[in-house]
Design an enzyme around this catalytic site. Structure first.
Site, PDB file in Angstrom:
ATOM      1  N   HIS A 104       3.148   2.458  -4.599  1.00 38.13           N
ATOM      2  CA  HIS A 104       2.760   1.419  -3.656  1.00 38.13           C
ATOM      3  C   HIS A 104       3.248   0.064  -4.168  1.00 38.13           C
ATOM      4  O   HIS A 104       3.547  -0.096  -5.355  1.00 38.13           O
ATOM      5  CB  HIS A 104       1.245   1.394  -3.484  1.00 38.13           C
ATOM      6  CG  HIS A 104       0.704   2.574  -2.745  1.00 38.13           C
ATOM      7  ND1 HIS A 104      -0.596   2.634  -2.281  1.00 38.13           N
ATOM      8  CD2 HIS A 104       1.280   3.744  -2.379  1.00 38.13           C
ATOM      9  CE1 HIS A 104      -0.795   3.785  -1.661  1.00 38.13           C
ATOM     10  NE2 HIS A 104       0.323   4.479  -1.722  1.00 38.13           N
ATOM     11  N   GLU A 106       1.655  -2.693  -4.710  1.00 38.38           N
ATOM     12  CA  GLU A 106       0.804  -3.263  -5.750  1.00 38.38           C
ATOM     13  C   GLU A 106       1.077  -2.630  -7.104  1.00 38.38           C
ATOM     14  O   GLU A 106       1.145  -3.320  -8.133  1.00 38.38           O
ATOM     15  CB  GLU A 106      -0.679  -3.065  -5.388  1.00 38.38           C
ATOM     16  CG  GLU A 106      -1.090  -3.688  -4.075  1.00 38.38           C
ATOM     17  CD  GLU A 106      -1.030  -2.712  -2.913  1.00 38.38           C
ATOM     18  OE1 GLU A 106      -1.907  -2.800  -2.029  1.00 38.38           O
ATOM     19  OE2 GLU A 106      -0.106  -1.869  -2.896  1.00 38.38           O
ATOM     20  N   CYS A 134      -5.369   0.038  -1.187  1.00 41.40           N
ATOM     21  CA  CYS A 134      -6.091   1.306  -1.108  1.00 41.40           C
ATOM     22  C   CYS A 134      -6.985   1.463  -2.343  1.00 41.40           C
ATOM     23  O   CYS A 134      -7.037   0.598  -3.213  1.00 41.40           O
ATOM     24  CB  CYS A 134      -5.107   2.466  -1.023  1.00 41.40           C
ATOM     25  SG  CYS A 134      -4.145   2.708  -2.543  1.00 41.40           S
ATOM     26  N   CYS A 137      -4.954   1.326  -5.704  1.00 40.01           N
ATOM     27  CA  CYS A 137      -4.472  -0.002  -6.064  1.00 40.01           C
ATOM     28  C   CYS A 137      -5.614  -0.955  -6.395  1.00 40.01           C
ATOM     29  O   CYS A 137      -5.499  -1.784  -7.306  1.00 40.01           O
ATOM     30  CB  CYS A 137      -3.615  -0.557  -4.937  1.00 40.01           C
ATOM     31  SG  CYS A 137      -2.094   0.389  -4.655  1.00 40.01           S
TER      32      CYS A 137
END
Length: 208
Positions: A104, A106, A134, A137
């Site tokens: 992701h 992040e 999410c 993260c």
């Protein structure tokens, strides 16, 4: 007082929009994005706590999100900035390209910045991200001791910072991230909406 009243009305609208969304198909992200855009436009006039620097860094994250869309990835971008205002890392979603479910935006910037610093903890840093983090993260932000999180649009389905959970600033944890939301949210939601509209159109064409 008027601004607070407008914000409260917007929050109630957001809850109603979220409830309507849950009654619909869970994968109808285009509809969700359109509802979010409408909600954000109502809220913009009610509050604007962000600085010019905040907007500049969020636009960097949005540029990264656009790069993700160009690669066929869900358009989420992030920029990690030090307490002194230096950009430490910029990244975007790449789980498809990297065949990595943890890739992701992040996670990408946290990994890059930690490698440069030689330390997995990044105190004093602010993360700017175009979409609500999410669970994975949000947990990583706490472990990395990120000081502040600024995100644009909410993820009503999986958001772990405000929408579904409040992990980043939970009183149960030994570190609480300062969370701020809504900066350039309409632009972030529009980017997501266009991406899913285009992808859905491609699927319809392929079925012909």
């Amino acid at each position: 007082m008027e601004a607070q009243t407008e914000w409260n009305q917007c929050a109630r609208f957001g809850r109603r929009a979220g409830a309507r969304h849950l009654m619909m198909a869970h994968d109808d992200r285009v509809l969700w994005a359109r509802i979010t855009i409408e909600m954000i436009h109502m809220a913009d006039a009610a509050r604007s706590p962000f600085s010019d620097a905040d907007e500049r860094f969020m636009r960097i994250a949005l540029e990264a999100a656009a790069a993700a869309a160009a690669e066929g990835e869900v358009p989420v971008g992030a920029a990690l900035v030090s307490g002194e205002g230096a950009v430490l890392a910029v990244g975007h979603n790449q789980p498809i390209r990297r065949r990595d479910p943890s890739a992701h935006a992040e996670m990408a910037v946290l990994r890059e910045a930690a490698a440069k610093a030689g330390n997995y903890r990044l105190p004093g840093a602010t993360l700017y991200v175009s979409f609500e983090p999410c669970v994975m993260c949000a947990g990583a932000l706490v472990i990395a001791r990120i000081e502040r999180l600024v995100f644009a649009a909410r993820d009503l389905r999986f958001g772990a910072v405000r929408s579904k959970f409040q992990l980043a600033d939970s009183p149960l944890l030994n570190h609480r991230v300062q969370v701020e939301e809504g900066l350039l949210a309409a632009e972030a939601a529009e980017l997501l909406a266009k991406f899913f509209e285009r992808r859905r159109g491609q699927r319809r064409f392929s079925d012909c």
